[in-house]
Design a protein around this motif. Structure first.
Motif, PDB file in Angstrom:
ATOM      1  N   PRO A   1       0.873  -1.204   0.023  1.00 59.38           N
ATOM      2  CA  PRO A   1      -0.001   0.083  -0.051  1.00 59.38           C
ATOM      3  C   PRO A   1       0.726   1.408  -0.114  1.00 59.38           C
ATOM      4  O   PRO A   1       0.145   2.461  -0.111  1.00 59.38           O
ATOM      5  CB  PRO A   1      -0.883  -0.086   1.085  1.00 59.38           C
ATOM      6  N   ASN A   2       2.175   1.227   0.057  1.00 58.19           N
ATOM      7  CA  ASN A   2       3.088   2.414   0.079  1.00 58.19           C
ATOM      8  C   ASN A   2       3.319   2.678  -1.378  1.00 58.19           C
ATOM      9  O   ASN A   2       3.916   3.645  -1.552  1.00 58.19           O
ATOM     10  CB  ASN A   2       4.234   2.191   1.086  1.00 58.19           C
ATOM     11  N   ARG A   3       3.010   1.827  -2.216  1.00 60.22           N
ATOM     12  CA  ARG A   3       3.268   1.856  -3.696  1.00 60.22           C
ATOM     13  C   ARG A   3       1.880   2.693  -4.483  1.00 60.22           C
ATOM     14  O   ARG A   3       0.929   2.114  -4.042  1.00 60.22           O
ATOM     15  CB  ARG A   3       3.819   0.774  -4.446  1.00 60.22           C
ATOM     16  N   SER A   4       2.252   3.299  -5.579  1.00 59.21           N
ATOM     17  CA  SER A   4       0.962   3.791  -6.553  1.00 59.21           C
ATOM     18  C   SER A   4       0.436   2.389  -7.132  1.00 59.21           C
ATOM     19  O   SER A   4       1.163   1.493  -7.388  1.00 59.21           O
ATOM     20  CB  SER A   4       1.310   4.884  -7.229  1.00 59.21           C
ATOM     21  N   GLU A   5      -0.723   2.576  -7.374  1.00 61.53           N
ATOM     22  CA  GLU A   5      -1.578   1.613  -8.325  1.00 61.53           C
ATOM     23  C   GLU A   5      -0.866   0.982  -9.687  1.00 61.53           C
ATOM     24  O   GLU A   5      -0.910  -0.005 -10.167  1.00 61.53           O
ATOM     25  CB  GLU A   5      -2.963   1.700  -8.421  1.00 61.53           C
ATOM     26  N   ASP A   6      -0.241   2.109 -10.365  1.00 58.22           N
ATOM     27  CA  ASP A   6       0.557   1.924 -11.471  1.00 58.22           C
ATOM     28  C   ASP A   6       2.148   1.361 -11.244  1.00 58.22           C
ATOM     29  O   ASP A   6       2.814   1.336 -12.327  1.00 58.22           O
ATOM     30  CB  ASP A   6       0.417   2.883 -12.439  1.00 58.22           C
ATOM     31  N   ASP A   7       2.744   1.284  -9.958  1.00 55.28           N
ATOM     32  CA  ASP A   7       4.016   1.111  -9.898  1.00 55.28           C
ATOM     33  C   ASP A   7       4.402  -0.274  -9.824  1.00 55.28           C
ATOM     34  O   ASP A   7       4.724  -1.103  -9.071  1.00 55.28           O
ATOM     35  CB  ASP A   7       4.353   1.658  -8.593  1.00 55.28           C
ATOM     36  N   LEU A   8       3.861  -0.958 -10.927  1.00 53.16           N
ATOM     37  CA  LEU A   8       3.858  -2.521 -11.041  1.00 53.16           C
ATOM     38  C   LEU A   8       4.853  -2.909 -12.233  1.00 53.16           C
ATOM     39  O   LEU A   8       4.964  -2.390 -13.125  1.00 53.16           O
ATOM     40  CB  LEU A   8       2.437  -2.948 -11.460  1.00 53.16           C
ATOM     41  N   ASP A   9       5.605  -3.841 -11.801  1.00 56.24           N
ATOM     42  CA  ASP A   9       6.620  -4.726 -12.750  1.00 56.24           C
ATOM     43  C   ASP A   9       5.886  -5.551 -13.920  1.00 56.24           C
ATOM     44  O   ASP A   9       5.226  -6.747 -13.691  1.00 56.24           O
ATOM     45  CB  ASP A   9       7.292  -5.315 -12.138  1.00 56.24           C
ATOM     46  N   PRO A  10       5.818  -4.965 -15.281  1.00 58.36           N
ATOM     47  CA  PRO A  10       5.031  -5.690 -16.199  1.00 58.36           C
ATOM     48  C   PRO A  10       5.640  -6.824 -16.234  1.00 58.36           C
ATOM     49  O   PRO A  10       5.044  -7.951 -17.013  1.00 58.36           O
ATOM     50  CB  PRO A  10       5.178  -4.879 -17.503  1.00 58.36           C
ATOM     51  N   GLY A  11       7.090  -7.163 -16.021  1.00 61.58           N
ATOM     52  CA  GLY A  11       7.471  -8.442 -16.194  1.00 61.58           C
ATOM     53  C   GLY A  11       7.161  -9.615 -15.362  1.00 61.58           C
ATOM     54  O   GLY A  11       7.456 -10.857 -15.633  1.00 61.58           O
TER      55      GLY A  11
ATOM     56  N   LEU B   1       4.835  -2.271  -6.498  1.00 58.54           N
ATOM     57  CA  LEU B   1       3.311  -2.654  -5.940  1.00 58.54           C
ATOM     58  C   LEU B   1       3.189  -4.082  -5.455  1.00 58.54           C
ATOM     59  O   LEU B   1       2.577  -4.577  -4.356  1.00 58.54           O
ATOM     60  CB  LEU B   1       2.147  -2.403  -7.054  1.00 58.54           C
ATOM     61  N   VAL B   2       3.700  -4.950  -6.184  1.00 59.17           N
ATOM     62  CA  VAL B   2       3.519  -6.422  -6.100  1.00 59.17           C
ATOM     63  C   VAL B   2       5.109  -6.898  -6.022  1.00 59.17           C
ATOM     64  O   VAL B   2       5.768  -6.651  -6.987  1.00 59.17           O
ATOM     65  CB  VAL B   2       2.773  -7.144  -6.935  1.00 59.17           C
ATOM     66  N   TRP B   3       5.713  -7.353  -5.005  1.00 58.99           N
ATOM     67  CA  TRP B   3       7.003  -7.661  -4.869  1.00 58.99           C
ATOM     68  C   TRP B   3       7.487  -8.760  -5.978  1.00 58.99           C
ATOM     69  O   TRP B   3       6.759  -9.744  -5.781  1.00 58.99           O
ATOM     70  CB  TRP B   3       7.759  -8.064  -3.767  1.00 58.99           C
ATOM     71  N   ARG B   4       8.355  -8.543  -6.697  1.00 58.79           N
ATOM     72  CA  ARG B   4       9.174  -9.711  -7.276  1.00 58.79           C
ATOM     73  C   ARG B   4      10.202 -10.602  -6.685  1.00 58.79           C
ATOM     74  O   ARG B   4      10.190 -11.856  -6.825  1.00 58.79           O
ATOM     75  CB  ARG B   4       9.663  -9.184  -8.732  1.00 58.79           C
ATOM     76  N   ASN B   5      11.007  -9.960  -5.763  1.00 59.23           N
ATOM     77  CA  ASN B   5      11.861 -10.736  -5.140  1.00 59.23           C
ATOM     78  C   ASN B   5      11.908 -10.264  -3.760  1.00 59.23           C
ATOM     79  O   ASN B   5      11.179  -9.340  -3.222  1.00 59.23           O
ATOM     80  CB  ASN B   5      13.247 -10.022  -5.468  1.00 59.23           C
ATOM     81  N   ILE B   6      12.096 -11.164  -2.828  1.00 64.98           N
ATOM     82  CA  ILE B   6      12.438 -10.927  -1.513  1.00 64.98           C
ATOM     83  C   ILE B   6      13.755 -10.169  -1.216  1.00 64.98           C
ATOM     84  O   ILE B   6      13.574  -9.653  -0.155  1.00 64.98           O
ATOM     85  CB  ILE B   6      12.336 -12.323  -0.716  1.00 64.98           C
ATOM     86  N   ARG B   7      14.466 -10.421  -1.765  1.00 66.11           N
ATOM     87  CA  ARG B   7      15.735  -9.650  -1.726  1.00 66.11           C
ATOM     88  C   ARG B   7      16.526  -9.929  -3.133  1.00 66.11           C
ATOM     89  O   ARG B   7      16.145 -10.753  -3.996  1.00 66.11           O
ATOM     90  CB  ARG B   7      16.782 -10.107  -0.613  1.00 66.11           C
ATOM     91  N   ALA B   8      17.674  -9.142  -3.169  1.00 67.65           N
ATOM     92  CA  ALA B   8      18.251  -9.345  -4.703  1.00 67.65           C
ATOM     93  C   ALA B   8      18.725 -10.532  -5.099  1.00 67.65           C
ATOM     94  O   ALA B   8      19.142 -11.362  -4.352  1.00 67.65           O
ATOM     95  CB  ALA B   8      19.525  -8.524  -4.471  1.00 67.65           C
ATOM     96  N   GLY B   9      18.219 -11.233  -6.208  1.00 61.18           N
ATOM     97  CA  GLY B   9      18.456 -12.431  -6.629  1.00 61.18           C
ATOM     98  C   GLY B   9      17.543 -13.607  -6.131  1.00 61.18           C
ATOM     99  O   GLY B   9      17.663 -14.733  -6.462  1.00 61.18           O
ATOM    100  N   VAL B  10      16.783 -13.307  -5.380  1.00 62.58           N
ATOM    101  CA  VAL B  10      15.647 -14.270  -4.738  1.00 62.58           C
ATOM    102  C   VAL B  10      14.310 -14.083  -4.992  1.00 62.58           C
ATOM    103  O   VAL B  10      13.642 -13.191  -4.299  1.00 62.58           O
ATOM    104  CB  VAL B  10      15.971 -14.317  -3.103  1.00 62.58           C
ATOM    105  N   PRO B  11      13.801 -14.808  -6.177  1.00 59.23           N
ATOM    106  CA  PRO B  11      12.729 -14.324  -6.422  1.00 59.23           C
ATOM    107  C   PRO B  11      11.437 -15.056  -5.674  1.00 59.23           C
ATOM    108  O   PRO B  11      11.749 -16.037  -5.086  1.00 59.23           O
ATOM    109  CB  PRO B  11      12.392 -15.015  -7.864  1.00 59.23           C
TER     110      PRO B  11
ATOM    111  N   GLY C   1      10.731   8.446   1.389  1.00 57.22           N
ATOM    112  CA  GLY C   1       9.415   8.458   1.417  1.00 57.22           C
ATOM    113  C   GLY C   1       9.092   8.198  -0.236  1.00 57.22           C
ATOM    114  O   GLY C   1       9.738   8.568  -1.162  1.00 57.22           O
ATOM    115  N   VAL C   2       7.815   7.540  -0.548  1.00 57.19           N
ATOM    116  CA  VAL C   2       7.514   7.259  -1.725  1.00 57.19           C
ATOM    117  C   VAL C   2       6.103   7.809  -2.054  1.00 57.19           C
ATOM    118  O   VAL C   2       5.787   8.862  -1.732  1.00 57.19           O
ATOM    119  CB  VAL C   2       7.452   5.769  -2.275  1.00 57.19           C
ATOM    120  N   GLN C   3       5.517   7.197  -3.150  1.00 54.80           N
ATOM    121  CA  GLN C   3       4.104   7.999  -3.573  1.00 54.80           C
ATOM    122  C   GLN C   3       3.233   8.527  -2.472  1.00 54.80           C
ATOM    123  O   GLN C   3       2.351   9.377  -2.464  1.00 54.80           O
ATOM    124  CB  GLN C   3       3.504   6.953  -4.698  1.00 54.80           C
ATOM    125  N   LEU C   4       3.016   7.563  -1.337  1.00 52.67           N
ATOM    126  CA  LEU C   4       2.062   7.850  -0.678  1.00 52.67           C
ATOM    127  C   LEU C   4       2.125   9.121   0.234  1.00 52.67           C
ATOM    128  O   LEU C   4       1.204   9.956   0.314  1.00 52.67           O
ATOM    129  CB  LEU C   4       1.961   6.498   0.413  1.00 52.67           C
TER     130      LEU C   4
END
Length: 282
Positions: free
Chosen positions: A74-84, A106-116, A220-223
């Motif tokens: 919820p700290n990201r805007s609705e369009d801050d989404l990784d299309p990949g 908006l939806v995390w791809r990784n839990i940390r760098a290199g760990v999907p 701080g980000v979009q919120l």
């Protein structure tokens, strides 16, 4: 389960609205991650809502998410989404930011760098369902609190509450000559909050013996950028707490520092409520 808890003032109300968007520990059944829960929990700002639990007693409003930020943030805007991350094109234009490139949108791809987090692509429908079930109700509740405070008092002060891992610089791929501060105050380089309020928060925290940085490494980000419009008497400040101050990062359990930190934050909240009342005095 409701996507959030909203706690209203139990003392004389002041236009102080606080939200903890990342302290959720409820993992919905449709998540289906490919990493074990203990790893996923590394994305939580666990116990932050409890640390600031005195907000209602000083007259403020406290909103806390139940869902985890790795599920939808919820700290990201609705369009801050990784299309990949998706198995099909998103139906509207996207605007992924720099952190989204690292896997933390908006939806995390990784839990940390290199760990999907996933071993699959997500469908457009399931991401839309997360937005409707969690992200949008949270934002509607927060916007309602902000607007009510502004309508009732003519001004509002907002605290966006977080914690940060001890290796925050490494996670963000930042080579810093400085150690991570105990607290990081983010106001988008002075754009989202009046300087006097930020100065007061920093002065009080330093008086308690904590180290404090501004906008390094978190601005701080979009919120807060959307809420914080000082020219309209809408002030928004992000507060990050270094996690080892109050919990074991491996077990997520509070440590011996939790109670003293909670007491200091309660004292801070009383001071901030007094400041807000003074600003509203005729």
């Amino acid at each position: 389960m409701s996507p959030f808890t909203l706690r209203r003032p139990t003392g004389p109300a002041v236009p102080l609205v606080c939200d903890s968007p990342h302290s959720g520990t409820w993992y919905p059944d449709d998540y289906r991650p490919a990493v074990p829960l203990p790893q996923l929990r590394g994305g939580e700002d666990t116990h932050v809502d409890a640390l600031w639990g005195a907000v209602p007693a000083v007259g403020g409003t406290l909103l806390a998410a139940h869902f985890p930020r790795t599920y939808i943030d919820p700290n990201r805007s609705e369009d801050d989404l990784d299309p990949g991350l998706l198995d099909a094109p998103w139906p509207t234009p996207l605007a992924p930011g720099e952190k989204t490139r690292l896997g933390f949108g908006l939806v995390w791809r990784n839990i940390r760098a290199g760990v999907p987090i996933y071993d699959r692509k997500l469908s457009v429908a399931e991401v839309q369902a997360r937005i409707e079930r969690c992200w949008r109700p949270y934002h509607q509740a927060l916007a309602g609190c902000i607007e009510q405070a502004r309508r009732d008092s003519g001004a509002v002060w907002h605290l966006n509450l977080h914690s940060m891992p001890n290796d925050a610089y490494q996670r963000l791929q930042i080579d810093s000559p400085r150690p991570l501060a105990d607290f990081v105050l983010g106001d988008r380089d002075g754009r989202t909050c009046e300087p006097a309020f930020v100065d007061l928060v920093e002065r009080e925290l330093r008086g308690f013996g904590y180290s404090v940085a501004r906008n390094d490494p978190y601005k701080g980000v979009q919120l807060i950028e959307r809420i914080g419009q000082p020219q309209l008497r809408r002030h928004s400040l992000q507060v990050e707490i270094r996690r080892p101050l109050y919990m074991d990062e491996a077990t997520r359990e509070p440590n011996e520092g939790f109670a003293p930190l909670q007491a200091d934050l309660t004292r801070l909240l009383h001071t901030l409520a007094g400041y807000v009342r003074a600003q509203l005095a005729p």
